[in-house]
Design a protein around this motif. Structure first.
Motif, PDB file in Angstrom:
ATOM      1  N   LEU A  59       2.592  71.061  81.805  1.00  0.00           N
ATOM      2  CA  LEU A  59       2.244  69.479  81.964  1.00  0.00           C
ATOM      3  C   LEU A  59       3.286  69.341  82.633  1.00  0.00           C
ATOM      4  O   LEU A  59       2.999  68.186  83.941  1.00  0.00           O
ATOM      5  CB  LEU A  59       1.959  68.570  81.257  1.00  0.00           C
ATOM      6  CG  LEU A  59       1.098  68.551  80.053  1.00  0.00           C
ATOM      7  CD1 LEU A  59       0.554  68.047  78.615  1.00  0.00           C
ATOM      8  CD2 LEU A  59      -0.746  68.239  80.489  1.00  0.00           C
ATOM      9  N   GLY A  60       4.561  68.860  82.560  1.00  0.00           N
ATOM     10  CA  GLY A  60       5.926  68.852  83.146  1.00  0.00           C
ATOM     11  C   GLY A  60       5.895  69.772  84.775  1.00  0.00           C
ATOM     12  O   GLY A  60       5.774  68.789  85.577  1.00  0.00           O
ATOM     13  N   LEU A  92       6.437  61.258  80.189  1.00  0.00           N
ATOM     14  CA  LEU A  92       6.271  63.238  80.021  1.00  0.00           C
ATOM     15  C   LEU A  92       8.162  62.948  79.643  1.00  0.00           C
ATOM     16  O   LEU A  92       7.792  63.297  78.211  1.00  0.00           O
ATOM     17  CB  LEU A  92       6.323  63.660  81.403  1.00  0.00           C
ATOM     18  CG  LEU A  92       6.261  64.673  81.214  1.00  0.00           C
ATOM     19  CD1 LEU A  92       5.007  65.045  80.903  1.00  0.00           C
ATOM     20  CD2 LEU A  92       7.368  65.569  82.174  1.00  0.00           C
ATOM     21  N   VAL A  93       9.238  62.335  79.965  1.00  0.00           N
ATOM     22  CA  VAL A  93      10.008  62.814  79.247  1.00  0.00           C
ATOM     23  C   VAL A  93      10.155  62.637  77.668  1.00  0.00           C
ATOM     24  O   VAL A  93      10.794  63.468  77.155  1.00  0.00           O
ATOM     25  CB  VAL A  93      11.961  62.670  80.404  1.00  0.00           C
ATOM     26  CG1 VAL A  93      12.676  62.973  79.672  1.00  0.00           C
ATOM     27  CG2 VAL A  93      11.331  63.025  81.610  1.00  0.00           C
ATOM     28  N   HIS A  94       9.752  60.949  77.392  1.00  0.00           N
ATOM     29  CA  HIS A  94       9.417  60.889  76.230  1.00  0.00           C
ATOM     30  C   HIS A  94       9.066  61.678  75.146  1.00  0.00           C
ATOM     31  O   HIS A  94       9.350  62.685  74.048  1.00  0.00           O
ATOM     32  CB  HIS A  94       9.492  59.203  76.089  1.00  0.00           C
ATOM     33  CG  HIS A  94       9.281  58.600  75.162  1.00  0.00           C
ATOM     34  ND1 HIS A  94       8.044  58.513  74.500  1.00  0.00           N
ATOM     35  CD2 HIS A  94      10.209  57.952  74.165  1.00  0.00           C
ATOM     36  CE1 HIS A  94       8.276  57.936  72.868  1.00  0.00           C
ATOM     37  NE2 HIS A  94       9.719  57.462  73.713  1.00  0.00           N
ATOM     38  N   GLU A  95       8.125  61.624  76.126  1.00  0.00           N
ATOM     39  CA  GLU A  95       6.512  62.444  74.122  1.00  0.00           C
ATOM     40  C   GLU A  95       7.957  64.204  74.937  1.00  0.00           C
ATOM     41  O   GLU A  95       6.977  64.833  73.916  1.00  0.00           O
ATOM     42  CB  GLU A  95       5.294  62.673  76.085  1.00  0.00           C
ATOM     43  CG  GLU A  95       4.541  61.609  75.687  1.00  0.00           C
ATOM     44  CD  GLU A  95       4.812  60.391  74.801  1.00  0.00           C
ATOM     45  OE1 GLU A  95       4.643  60.577  73.302  1.00  0.00           O
ATOM     46  OE2 GLU A  95       3.858  59.110  75.229  1.00  0.00           O
ATOM     47  N   THR A  96       7.750  64.718  75.854  1.00  0.00           N
ATOM     48  CA  THR A  96       8.408  66.018  75.729  1.00  0.00           C
ATOM     49  C   THR A  96       9.545  65.985  75.021  1.00  0.00           C
ATOM     50  O   THR A  96       9.275  67.075  73.780  1.00  0.00           O
ATOM     51  CB  THR A  96       8.751  66.881  76.775  1.00  0.00           C
ATOM     52  OG1 THR A  96       7.424  66.173  78.043  1.00  0.00           O
ATOM     53  CG2 THR A  96       9.031  67.617  76.900  1.00  0.00           C
ATOM     54  N   ALA A  97      10.663  64.806  74.590  1.00  0.00           N
ATOM     55  CA  ALA A  97      11.111  65.382  73.507  1.00  0.00           C
ATOM     56  C   ALA A  97      10.585  65.196  72.061  1.00  0.00           C
ATOM     57  O   ALA A  97      11.201  65.835  71.451  1.00  0.00           O
ATOM     58  CB  ALA A  97      12.597  63.791  73.843  1.00  0.00           C
ATOM     59  N   ALA A  98       9.440  64.381  71.840  1.00  0.00           N
ATOM     60  CA  ALA A  98       8.987  63.821  70.405  1.00  0.00           C
ATOM     61  C   ALA A  98       8.289  64.845  70.415  1.00  0.00           C
ATOM     62  O   ALA A  98       8.150  65.567  69.366  1.00  0.00           O
ATOM     63  CB  ALA A  98       8.221  63.047  70.775  1.00  0.00           C
ATOM     64  N   ALA A 108       1.601  68.561  69.363  1.00  0.00           N
ATOM     65  CA  ALA A 108       3.104  70.018  68.514  1.00  0.00           C
ATOM     66  C   ALA A 108       3.437  69.649  66.734  1.00  0.00           C
ATOM     67  O   ALA A 108       3.946  70.085  66.203  1.00  0.00           O
ATOM     68  CB  ALA A 108       3.782  69.185  69.037  1.00  0.00           C
ATOM     69  N   ALA A 109       3.081  68.223  66.550  1.00  0.00           N
ATOM     70  CA  ALA A 109       3.635  67.987  65.151  1.00  0.00           C
ATOM     71  C   ALA A 109       2.355  68.503  63.581  1.00  0.00           C
ATOM     72  O   ALA A 109       3.678  68.866  62.840  1.00  0.00           O
ATOM     73  CB  ALA A 109       3.509  66.837  65.215  1.00  0.00           C
ATOM     74  N   ALA A 148      -1.701  63.671  78.650  1.00  0.00           N
ATOM     75  CA  ALA A 148      -1.910  64.930  78.187  1.00  0.00           C
ATOM     76  C   ALA A 148      -1.003  64.821  77.397  1.00  0.00           C
ATOM     77  O   ALA A 148      -0.820  65.646  75.826  1.00  0.00           O
ATOM     78  CB  ALA A 148      -2.012  65.803  78.990  1.00  0.00           C
ATOM     79  N   ALA A 149       0.233  64.164  77.524  1.00  0.00           N
ATOM     80  CA  ALA A 149       1.750  65.004  76.428  1.00  0.00           C
ATOM     81  C   ALA A 149       1.783  64.179  75.347  1.00  0.00           C
ATOM     82  O   ALA A 149       2.121  63.927  74.750  1.00  0.00           O
ATOM     83  CB  ALA A 149       3.159  64.848  77.672  1.00  0.00           C
ATOM     84  N   GLU A 150       1.116  63.106  75.474  1.00  0.00           N
ATOM     85  CA  GLU A 150       1.078  61.833  74.665  1.00  0.00           C
ATOM     86  C   GLU A 150      -0.104  62.156  73.277  1.00  0.00           C
ATOM     87  O   GLU A 150       0.447  62.603  72.412  1.00  0.00           O
ATOM     88  CB  GLU A 150       0.532  60.763  74.868  1.00  0.00           C
ATOM     89  CG  GLU A 150       0.609  58.696  73.757  1.00  0.00           C
ATOM     90  CD  GLU A 150       0.114  58.033  74.698  1.00  0.00           C
ATOM     91  OE1 GLU A 150      -0.446  58.040  75.324  1.00  0.00           O
ATOM     92  OE2 GLU A 150      -0.333  57.310  73.611  1.00  0.00           O
ATOM     93  N   GLN A 151      -0.962  62.782  73.563  1.00  0.00           N
ATOM     94  CA  GLN A 151      -1.306  63.744  72.299  1.00  0.00           C
ATOM     95  C   GLN A 151      -0.712  65.061  72.542  1.00  0.00           C
ATOM     96  O   GLN A 151      -1.373  65.737  70.822  1.00  0.00           O
ATOM     97  CB  GLN A 151      -3.365  64.525  73.489  1.00  0.00           C
ATOM     98  CG  GLN A 151      -3.562  62.942  73.502  1.00  0.00           C
ATOM     99  CD  GLN A 151      -3.951  61.910  72.720  1.00  0.00           C
ATOM    100  OE1 GLN A 151      -4.693  62.261  71.590  1.00  0.00           O
ATOM    101  NE2 GLN A 151      -4.390  61.052  73.178  1.00  0.00           N
ATOM    102  N   GLY A 152       0.186  65.413  73.317  1.00  0.00           N
ATOM    103  CA  GLY A 152       0.802  66.881  72.797  1.00  0.00           C
ATOM    104  C   GLY A 152       1.297  66.761  71.947  1.00  0.00           C
ATOM    105  O   GLY A 152       1.360  67.596  70.578  1.00  0.00           O
TER     106      GLY A 152
END
Lengths: 207, 207
Positions: A155-156, A193-199, A137-138, A129-133
């Motif tokens: 999600l975190g 998750l850490v990566h996608e959240t930062a993105a 977000a963008a 979900a974070a990847e889609q997020g």
């Protein structure tokens, strides 16, 4: 009756009761389900930052994917509790002789795998979900950017909450090769998750 | 119909729908409610680490307090959405002359205060639950330590999610003295949560 078919007030009462299920594993799945649902909402808003037909299609696809992931996570609210109930049933098996002890131990190990698979699937779903997020977000409506940010918080919490349950159950697993594989997946989902959240934060211009 | 009286599946559908409510504010309140409920569960387990009658009473009191806070947070799921609906209604007021513009602006400012009070109360409640959670983490049944840890993940997501909503609404507030007071409270609740979370981890030996 499945927890997801009860009212929110009833589910909260069930979490608060001293009954062992639903517990932290189901709570983590629910947090993830709410997070994925919020992302689906943001993706579905009439206005968006998608400037081309291709971007509009990408945003819509991300929204559909989040909706499907939210549905998976909702089923995991119940699956986690069912798996935990099987672990407790296995521990209650008789152990008065060697044969019974061996059968009980085998039943515990089998039940533990299901009780690990459920929160591991919660972690996988939250990372997906974070990847889609990041797309949401963008390209989602900027006026709903706080909704997208809340979704990432949930999600975190869902992913880290599920990780606590995986690790707690791994302590009872005897098959070290299986345990190592699970630990590898846990690390992978957490890193994702850490990566996608930062993105997502970069996409929203927060960082 | 109140969201908390709907089924979990229906609430998830409502979060996922492009309708503006329920949104991130209600989701943050729900996360906090689940976290506080889990702490009440851990405090209510038959076994505990409370060694004296005084500690047993402290643990029971912490559990009751968490149950009450969970109930408050459940009402905030609905209150946040109701407040946000009033903000939208205020923005829809006519603005064809100066008198209408002034009335509309005043209505927006008034609605914003309610829309800030709701997530601010969510932050306050999550911080209060975390304070009780330190007692639960220290004296609750150690076999439920992952449930207590998941509870802190959810309280953190609830508090930070609510903060995002407070900040988002503060952007539309004209009264700078009121805004400064709110910002001070936001900092205070966030600092309290960080402090209590660290204390709970020390109490559980996680550090």
């Amino acid at each position: 009756m499945k927890f997801t078919q009860r009212t929110v007030a009833e589910l909260l009462g069930a979490f608060a009761s001293p009954q062992p299920t639903p517990g932290g594993g189901s709570a983590a799945a629910l947090a993830g389900a709410v997070g994925a649902s919020l992302l689906a909402m943001v993706a579905g808003l009439p206005k968006s930052r998608a400037a081309t037909a291709e971007d509009t299609a990408r945003l819509a696809a991300a929204g559909s994917r989040c909706q499907a992931i939210a549905a998976d996570l909702a089923t995991l609210v119940d699956r986690d509790s069912e798996a935990y109930a099987l672990v407790m049933a296995a521990y209650r098996q008789p152990k008065s002789n060697d044969e019974e002890k061996a059968a009980r131990s085998a039943a515990i190990q089998e039940a533990m795998r299901a009780a690990i698979a459920a929160p591991l699937d919660v972690m996988r779903a939250c990372a997906a979900a974070a990847e889609q997020g990041v797309v949401v977000a963008a390209m989602g409506n900027p006026s709903a950017s706080s909704d997208a940010a809340v979704a990432f918080e949930l999600l975190g919490a869902g992913l880290r909450g599920a990780k606590l349950n995986v690790e707690s159950n791994l302590g009872s697993v005897k098959d070290t090769s299986y345990a190592d594989t699970v630990r590898g997946e846990v690390e992978e989902f957490e890193r994702a998750l850490v990566h996608e959240t930062a993105a997502a934060r970069r996409a929203q211009g927060v960082v």
